[in-house]
Design a protein around this motif. Structure first.
Motif, PDB file in Angstrom:
ATOM      1  N   ARG A  68       0.002   1.936   5.191  1.00 23.52           N
ATOM      2  CA  ARG A  68      -1.038   1.476   6.104  1.00 23.52           C
ATOM      3  C   ARG A  68      -1.131   2.352   7.351  1.00 23.52           C
ATOM      4  O   ARG A  68      -2.191   2.472   7.953  1.00 23.52           O
ATOM      5  N   HIS A  71      -3.005   5.607   6.247  1.00 22.82           N
ATOM      6  CA  HIS A  71      -4.402   5.181   6.055  1.00 22.82           C
ATOM      7  C   HIS A  71      -5.105   5.047   7.406  1.00 22.82           C
ATOM      8  O   HIS A  71      -6.199   5.553   7.612  1.00 22.82           O
ATOM      9  N   HIS A 100      -7.388  -1.540  13.379  1.00 25.53           N
ATOM     10  CA  HIS A 100      -8.153  -2.339  12.426  1.00 25.53           C
ATOM     11  C   HIS A 100      -7.296  -3.067  11.396  1.00 25.53           C
ATOM     12  O   HIS A 100      -7.686  -4.098  10.882  1.00 25.53           O
ATOM     13  N   ASP A 101      -6.107  -2.547  11.089  1.00 28.84           N
ATOM     14  CA  ASP A 101      -5.269  -3.183  10.064  1.00 28.84           C
ATOM     15  C   ASP A 101      -3.992  -3.800  10.633  1.00 28.84           C
ATOM     16  O   ASP A 101      -3.084  -4.120   9.880  1.00 28.84           O
ATOM     17  N   ASP A 194     -13.312   3.436   7.554  1.00 25.57           N
ATOM     18  CA  ASP A 194     -12.286   2.751   6.759  1.00 25.57           C
ATOM     19  C   ASP A 194     -12.633   2.870   5.269  1.00 25.57           C
ATOM     20  O   ASP A 194     -11.805   3.249   4.445  1.00 25.57           O
TER      21      ASP A 194
END
Ligand code: MG
Length: 388
Positions: A68, A71, A100-101, A194
């Motif tokens: 993550r 990413h 965002h994550d 994304d």
């Protein structure tokens, strides 16, 4: 073009016109408000944990796969490049991309789906909303306030989706979901950066893992187009360089399409400010219809051939079991929670009963990295690991 020559377009987010922070603070002295947001995100505990959370492949399956964190860095890179090109606010785009994550559970979507099922009856679990919860409530960094006290625009970008039901409880940040309005352009952009990042890196990781093949991928227009260009131009190219040359060109074709289409939309509408953008009923940063179709085709392919591959399914089923059993045991026996989570569980339970306890357990589980969750599972259920 030097950085100092880049001017923000009128429709970009201008930090001096920010809707501000929940807890008012003196302006930063050597950074913009959005640079400050970005820096707070990078220094958060949740950001560091992204390194050990799954994107598609469980973290320990191989050192070459995306996590993550990598990413997230790819999303920030794609977002920043496009933001600069469209004269949007690059710092804000970066801050949103980096955050965002943050609310993602361990074990990728499998983790989020199972935690959402566990939380049915207690308000559900949604990773977008959890990302906002991390920056608004859960990070413990400042003497003066809970969370990171980020600016409205960054928080607006983090909250990508939200059901009307949930939006009602979110004050100003939830408004647009009730009024069906748009977020600023930087938020629209981070969302699509994304999508570009994961569609392309999942192809790369899927090939690397041997779960999908080039032959299969040639069924997909987006891949086939670039495959044909590369094979014509470099007929002898093979192996990893061929794959990367194709993927690199796929990313470029999507980025180019997005920029051209967004530019055309912005030229046509000419919004005067971020508030004019927000008042619209549709997004301005979007792909062409044709590219949307290609992206959908790729997503369908990835779902069928990669995310539903039996080896990925085995991993997700097992991961789901870990999450569910941890949730059940902590709900039944909150005294097994470590002290901080236990304090949260008692405090929330005092306010909201069982639902409060469930939220504290969900916060604890969502904050786990893959390997922490696996170890915690062992500590709870493996009789051979009779330690604390
Ligand atoms: Mg993402």
């Amino acid at each position: 073009m030097a950085d100092s020559d880049i001017r923000l377009a009128p429709y970009a987010a201008h930090p001096e016109q920010s809707r501000g922070r929940s807890f008012s603070e003196p302006p930063p002295s050597y950074r913009s408000e959005y640079q400050r947001d970005r820096d707070r995100i990078v220094h958060s505990a949740a950001f560091r944990r992204l390194e050990y959370k799954t994107q598609v492949f469980v973290n320990h399956e191989g050192d070459m796969f995306r996590t993550r964190l990598t990413h997230t860095i790819e999303v920030a890179q794609i977002g920043r490049s496009i933001a600069r090109c469209l004269q949007l606010n690059e710092d804000l785009t970066e801050a949103i991309a980096l955050a965002h994550d943050l609310g993602h559970t361990p074990f990728g979507h499998a983790g989020q789906d199972v935690l959402n099922e566990c939380m049915r009856g207690y308000g559900g679990f949604e990773h977008n909303l959890q990302s906002l919860r991390v920056v608004d409530e859960l990070e413990e960094k400042y003497a003066d306030f809970r969370g990171l006290n980020l600016s409205f625009e960054t928080r607006e970008g983090i909250l990508k989706h939200c059901s009307p039901d949930k939006a009602k409880g979110l004050a100003e940040i939830g408004q647009r979901f009730l009024l069906r309005r748009q977020p600023g352009l930087e938020a629209q952009l981070a969302n699509l950066a994304d999508e570009i990042a994961y569609n392309n890196h999942d192809v790369d990781d899927g090939l690397r893992a041997g779960l999908i093949t080039i032959e299969q991928l040639c069924e997909v227009t987006l891949f086939r187009q670039q495959y044909e260009v590369v094979m014509k131009r470099y007929p002898d190219l093979a192996g990893r360089r061929r794959i990367h040359e194709i993927i690199r060109r796929m990313i470029n074709s999507q980025v180019t399409d997005l920029i051209n289409n967004a530019r055309a939309n912005l030229d046509r509408v000419q919004p005067e400010s971020i508030d004019a953008v927000r008042a619209m009923d549709g997004a301005l940063i979007c792909f062409s219809d044709e590219m949307n179709e290609f992206n959908l085709e790729m997503k369908r392919f990835l779902r069928r051939q990669l995310y539903q591959h039996y080896r990925v399914q085995r991993m997700t089923t097992k991961a789901g079991r870990v999450i569910r059993e941890l949730f059940d045991i902590f709900m039944a026996e909150p005294k097994l929670l470590p002290p901080e989570a236990s304090r949260e569980a008692s405090a929330f339970e005092a306010q909201r009963g069982e639902e409060g306890r469930a939220r504290a357990v969900a916060d604890y589980i969502a904050g786990m990295t893959d390997r922490y969750a696996i170890r915690e599972y062992g500590r709870m259920f493996d009789p051979a690991a009779l330690t604390w």
